[in-house]
Write a protein that holds these residues in place. Structure first.
Motif, mmCIF file in Angstrom:
data_model
loop_
_atom_site.group_PDB
_atom_site.id
_atom_site.type_symbol
_atom_site.label_atom_id
_atom_site.label_comp_id
_atom_site.label_asym_id
_atom_site.label_seq_id
_atom_site.Cartn_x
_atom_site.Cartn_y
_atom_site.Cartn_z
ATOM 1 N N GLY A 145 55.675 77.850 13.891
ATOM 2 C CA GLY A 145 56.571 78.105 15.000
ATOM 3 C C GLY A 145 57.804 77.229 15.007
ATOM 4 O O GLY A 145 58.004 76.372 14.137
ATOM 5 N N LEU A 146 58.642 77.455 16.013
ATOM 6 C CA LEU A 146 59.916 76.740 16.147
ATOM 7 C C LEU A 146 59.945 75.925 17.435
ATOM 8 O O LEU A 146 60.989 75.765 18.058
ATOM 9 C CB LEU A 146 61.081 77.736 16.114
ATOM 10 C CG LEU A 146 61.199 78.612 14.858
ATOM 11 C CD1 LEU A 146 62.344 79.598 14.998
ATOM 12 C CD2 LEU A 146 61.375 77.751 13.608
ATOM 13 N N PHE A 147 58.768 75.429 17.855
ATOM 14 C CA PHE A 147 58.593 74.591 19.038
ATOM 15 C C PHE A 147 58.619 75.396 20.340
ATOM 16 O O PHE A 147 58.435 74.820 21.407
ATOM 17 C CB PHE A 147 59.676 73.502 19.141
ATOM 18 C CG PHE A 147 59.628 72.407 18.104
ATOM 19 C CD1 PHE A 147 59.279 72.651 16.789
ATOM 20 C CD2 PHE A 147 59.946 71.104 18.457
ATOM 21 C CE1 PHE A 147 59.261 71.643 15.842
ATOM 22 C CE2 PHE A 147 59.931 70.078 17.520
ATOM 23 C CZ PHE A 147 59.593 70.351 16.204
ATOM 24 N N ILE A 148 58.874 76.698 20.293
ATOM 25 C CA ILE A 148 59.181 77.445 21.521
ATOM 26 C C ILE A 148 58.081 78.431 21.896
ATOM 27 O O ILE A 148 57.268 78.836 21.069
ATOM 28 C CB ILE A 148 60.517 78.208 21.383
ATOM 29 C CG1 ILE A 148 60.453 79.196 20.212
ATOM 30 C CG2 ILE A 148 61.674 77.226 21.211
ATOM 31 C CD1 ILE A 148 61.670 80.104 20.096
ATOM 32 N N GLY A 149 58.094 78.826 23.188
ATOM 33 C CA GLY A 149 57.220 79.879 23.678
ATOM 34 C C GLY A 149 55.875 79.393 24.175
ATOM 35 O O GLY A 149 55.500 78.233 24.011
ATOM 36 N N SER A 150 55.125 80.313 24.796
ATOM 37 C CA SER A 150 53.780 80.003 25.263
ATOM 38 C C SER A 150 52.884 79.662 24.080
ATOM 39 O O SER A 150 52.874 80.378 23.074
ATOM 40 C CB SER A 150 53.204 81.205 26.014
ATOM 41 O OG SER A 150 53.938 81.459 27.197
ATOM 42 N N TRP A 151 52.172 78.560 24.201
ATOM 43 C CA TRP A 151 51.299 78.050 23.136
ATOM 44 C C TRP A 151 52.074 77.807 21.828
ATOM 45 O O TRP A 151 51.467 77.743 20.752
ATOM 46 C CB TRP A 151 50.122 78.996 22.885
ATOM 47 C CG TRP A 151 49.250 79.169 24.090
ATOM 48 C CD1 TRP A 151 48.331 78.290 24.587
ATOM 49 C CD2 TRP A 151 49.212 80.309 24.952
ATOM 50 N NE1 TRP A 151 47.733 78.808 25.705
ATOM 51 C CE2 TRP A 151 48.255 80.053 25.963
ATOM 52 C CE3 TRP A 151 49.908 81.535 24.979
ATOM 53 C CZ2 TRP A 151 47.977 80.957 26.982
ATOM 54 C CZ3 TRP A 151 49.636 82.429 26.002
ATOM 55 C CH2 TRP A 151 48.685 82.135 26.979
ATOM 56 N N GLY A 152 53.380 77.726 21.888
ATOM 57 C CA GLY A 152 54.189 77.532 20.691
ATOM 58 C C GLY A 152 54.229 78.744 19.789
ATOM 59 O O GLY A 152 54.544 78.637 18.603
ATOM 60 N N GLU A 153 53.948 79.939 20.368
ATOM 61 C CA GLU A 153 53.805 81.147 19.557
ATOM 62 C C GLU A 153 55.034 82.052 19.550
ATOM 63 O O GLU A 153 54.945 83.222 19.187
ATOM 64 C CB GLU A 153 52.581 81.951 20.021
ATOM 65 C CG GLU A 153 51.265 81.282 19.674
ATOM 66 C CD GLU A 153 50.077 82.180 19.988
ATOM 67 O OE1 GLU A 153 50.245 83.415 19.987
ATOM 68 O OE2 GLU A 153 48.983 81.646 20.227
#
Length: 455
Positions: A145-153
């Motif tokens: 991932g790129l550090f972003i989103g819910s659960w890093g997903e």
């Protein structure tokens, strides 16, 4: 007995061999467990044990290490947080594990609420982590991932536009080690980043260009026809933009080609007919899956443990689907044939050769050292012959022929053993083979057969 004259003949006795029906536990593949840490705490977030006391199962080579940066979603990372990240990395090195690392801001499904409101904060966190990511590149196999989103997903995020994804991906690429893969959550992100519908090609695989280092992960494998939104409903031929998600059939074919050269793994979830044993084996092979979460989803994993593999091979017919999958995640090398010429060529050398087949779901993605070894029973004489081959290109079910020319001038005994050894210098580990003919010796080499010198 010393041979001072020319050796004119060898008597070769190969060992009988068949494949063994068990998992091998080689580097960079297999089932993994998750370990969670907050960047402001010196204890593991789930078990509450100090970082230096974290334990890992010996049979699992990969560990998914999640590091939550939520306490610093409005500020830079303090020195103490960076020191905690270093401690985490050091602990898994002590445990002799390869790390899949995921930096994130959310473990509750609240990506937009948890992640920084300014992308500059994320970019700065990447920059601050750069010295550690490059220092430990040998041990960080994949950044997920790129550090972003819910659960890093990479979903439920304010940063999913093409402009934001491109900016974050480029920066993480620059801040990470040159051999570290960066895994994207969906195949369409890969196409969007590199503005192409053509998967990675062999000519640029494993180079230092950006797209050669971007792989995939999927935490919704076989959950539904779209893998819970990983795929879409637009056919590849009808797609009008690189960011569109294709139909399942087209996305699976895209992954099959792309993941010849970059890794793929994740989680199986949501017990349903689509992840029954038969379809599961077909999909995991098509996706070239290297690694799966060992604890999630238990309903799916238990179904595999209760089901026969369904494989029409005597070796695996009575094994469970789980046993078959565990043994085939990633690469699985087996020696099919081994030979040694009984007469020398014009230069007076003998030819050793083997045929190796990768029976796993995926390639190994690492260039290992391969060599033939000739030794006597007591290891008093050892002769090594390196093989010019690239193990990253040993594709599943494509036989590989290896050869070496053996000079016998130095031989001083009458009986020798021909071995083969495969070694990973990065993990400092011999690679296990899937054959029954012998166990590896203390040097990690496998006995192919015996020969006697005839002067």
């Amino acid at each position: 007995m010393e041979y001072k004259g020319r050796i004119t003949k060898l008597k070769w006795i190969p060992l009988p061999r068949t494949e063994k029906a068990e998992a091998l536990y080689n580097p960079y593949c297999g089932f993994y467990s998750i370990y969670r840490f907050f960047a402001d705490s010196r204890t593991e977030a789930v078990e509450g044990v100090p970082i230096e006391e974290v334990r890992a199962e010996p049979s699992k080579q990969l560990c998914l290490v999640e590091i939550n940066l939520l306490p610093f979603n409005e500020t830079e990372l303090p020195e103490e947080a960076l020191e905690i990240v270093r401690m985490i990395f050091e602990r898994f090195i002590e445990l002799k594990k390869q790390m899949v690392v995921r930096f994130l801001y959310d473990w509750e499904g609240k990506g937009i609420l948890s992640e920084p409101k300014d992308i500059a904060v994320i970019m700065n966190h990447m920059s601050q982590l750069e010295p550690l990511l490059k220092e430990y590149t040998k041990h960080i196999y994949i950044l997920q991932g790129l550090f972003i989103g819910s659960w890093g997903e990479m979903h439920n995020s304010r940063y999913l536009s093409e402009r934001h994804i491109a900016r974050l991906a480029r920066h993480l690429y620059e801040c990470s080690g040159e051999n570290t893969q960066i895994a994207l959550r969906c195949p369409n992100f890969w196409r969007m980043l590199f503005k192409t519908c053509r998967p990675l090609e062999r000519a640029v695989a494993f180079t230092d260009i950006q797209k050669a280092r971007f792989s995939l992960f999927n935490d919704g494998i076989m959950a539904s026809d779209t893998d819970f939104g990983t795929y879409g409903n637009v056919g590849m031929k009808d797609s009008k933009s690189y960011s569109e998600k294709w139909t399942r059939k087209d996305e699976l074919e895209f992954q099959n080609q792309l993941c010849r050269y970059v890794a793929n793994g994740g989680e199986v979830i949501n017990e349903c007919p689509g992840n029954d044993a038969g379809p599961a084996l077909e999909v995991l092979r098509k996706m070239r899956i290297s690694y799966l979460h060992s604890d999630y989803d238990e309903k799916v994993l238990n179904k595999w443990k209760a089901s026969k593999s369904g494989v029409n091979e005597t070796l695996w017919k009575e094994k469970t689907a789980f046993e078959y999958i565990e043994a085939h995640l990633g690469y699985r090398f087996t020696v099919e044939e081994a030979s040694l010429s009984i007469a020398p060529d014009k230069s007076g050398r003998f030819k050793a050769s083997v045929k190796i087949v990768n029976r796993g779901f995926a390639p190994c993605y690492h260039k290992y050292e391969v060599k033939f070894v000739i030794r006597d029973a007591s290891f008093s004489e050892i002769y090594e012959y390196g093989v010019d081959t690239d193990t990253r290109m040993w594709m599943p079910e494509e036989p590989v022929e290896l050869e070496a020319l053996i000079s016998t001038e130095q031989f001083g005994l009458s009986s020798y053993i021909l071995c083969i050894g495969i070694y990973d210098p990065q993990a400092d580990s011999p690679i296990q083979l899937a054959d029954t003919f012998s166990s590896a010796d203390h040097m990690g080499n496998y006995n192919l057969g015996n020969f006697t010198v005839i002067s």
